[in-house]
Design an enzyme around this catalytic site. Structure first.
Site, PDB file in Angstrom:
ATOM      1  N   THR A   1       9.526  68.010  48.999  1.00 44.52           N
ATOM      2  CA  THR A   1       8.784  68.980  48.204  1.00 44.52           C
ATOM      3  C   THR A   1       9.675  70.162  47.826  1.00 44.52           C
ATOM      4  O   THR A   1      10.655  70.474  48.519  1.00 44.52           O
ATOM      5  CB  THR A   1       7.553  69.503  48.967  1.00 44.52           C
ATOM      6  N   HIS A   2       9.322  70.819  46.737  1.00 54.90           N
ATOM      7  CA  HIS A   2      10.137  71.931  46.209  1.00 54.90           C
ATOM      8  C   HIS A   2       9.235  73.148  45.958  1.00 54.90           C
ATOM      9  O   HIS A   2       8.157  72.996  45.392  1.00 54.90           O
ATOM     10  CB  HIS A   2      10.802  71.492  44.903  1.00 54.90           C
ATOM     11  N   PRO A   3       9.676  74.331  46.389  1.00 58.70           N
ATOM     12  CA  PRO A   3      10.893  74.601  47.141  1.00 58.70           C
ATOM     13  C   PRO A   3      10.628  74.526  48.642  1.00 58.70           C
ATOM     14  O   PRO A   3       9.698  75.143  49.136  1.00 58.70           O
ATOM     15  CB  PRO A   3      11.230  76.028  46.721  1.00 58.70           C
TER      16      PRO A   3
ATOM     17  N   GLU B   1      14.767  70.176  51.532  1.00 57.35           N
ATOM     18  CA  GLU B   1      15.640  69.820  50.415  1.00 57.35           C
ATOM     19  C   GLU B   1      17.117  69.939  50.797  1.00 57.35           C
ATOM     20  O   GLU B   1      17.975  69.323  50.164  1.00 57.35           O
ATOM     21  CB  GLU B   1      15.363  70.721  49.214  1.00 57.35           C
TER      22      GLU B   1
END
Length: 226
Positions: free
Chosen positions: A209-211, A215
């Site tokens: 998932t972002h942000p 990541e």
């Protein structure tokens, strides 16, 4: 230790024996913990203890008296709340389950030092892995250089770094050290991957998932430094 204007000065002997000082905003003294078994008269019950006062237990947390179990810090194991919870699971399985669960089942147990930034670790260090004769690769990167992890910038703290120790033959994760925002959460994902045999490439190529801080796996695990 002495107090100065708005800070503390710690006086100590360096490794070569020479006097040294260091200044800090604050000093936290952590002297460790010992099992609170004094006065319980365990010897009268035939329960053996170690030199430190911990109750001797086997992998099923049974003491020298098979009907007496010891869980938590009192048994001399890793002194973490979540290990005490797993102690309970082991004893419950002995009393009401199949009696198979034991401390030998514990693999890749992580821990976090809750400082600012949090420092989290799991598994082997590079030195330990090489000493064990394993073929090792190391992936590492400073958090500030992680273009794929904007959360650190959003939170206003891009300090720290992440280091992964990988098996060069199998690509399995042997260990990790994470000093960053959300390290206490990231290490749980890494530990789960280690227990499940998930490779470094799988973490590297996964969609996160972002942000989010996860990541970082996309970029750090692609950065082999040695």
């Amino acid at each position: 230790m002495t107090d100065a204007d708005g800070h503390a000065v710690v006086h100590y002997d360096a490794a070569d024996g020479t006097p040294a000082t260091v200044e800090a905003e604050a000093v936290f003294a952590a002297t460790g913990r010992t099992p609170r078994t004094t006065g319980l008269r365990l010897e009268a019950a035939g329960v053996r203890t170690t030199a430190s006062g911990a109750i001797e237990v086997d992998e099923y947390l049974r003491s020298s008296r098979p009907h007496i179990f010891a869980i938590g810090d009192v048994n001399g194991g890793p002194q973490f709340t979540y290990v005490s919870l797993d102690d309970y699971r082991i004893v419950a399985d002995q009393l009401t389950g199949e009696g198979k669960r034991s401390t030998a089942d514990r693999v890749a147990v992580p821990y976090t030092l809750f400082i600012t930034l949090p420092l989290a670790r799991v598994g082997l260090t590079e030195q330990q892995a090489r000493a064990a004769g394993l073929s090792v690769r190391v992936a590492a990167k400073d958090v500030a250089a992680l273009m794929a992890m904007p959360r650190a910038s959003i939170m206003g703290d891009t300090r720290g770094m992440m280091t992964f120790v990988l098996d060069a033959d199998t690509d399995e994760i042997l260990g990790a050290a994470i000093l960053s925002i959300d390290a206490q959460e990231l290490v749980n994902t890494v530990a789960l991957a280690m227990r499940a045999g998930v490779t470094a490439a799988t973490l590297r190529d996964s969609i996160w998932t972002h942000p989010s801080s996860t990541e970082a796996f996309n970029e750090v695990l692609a950065t082999i430094v040695r």
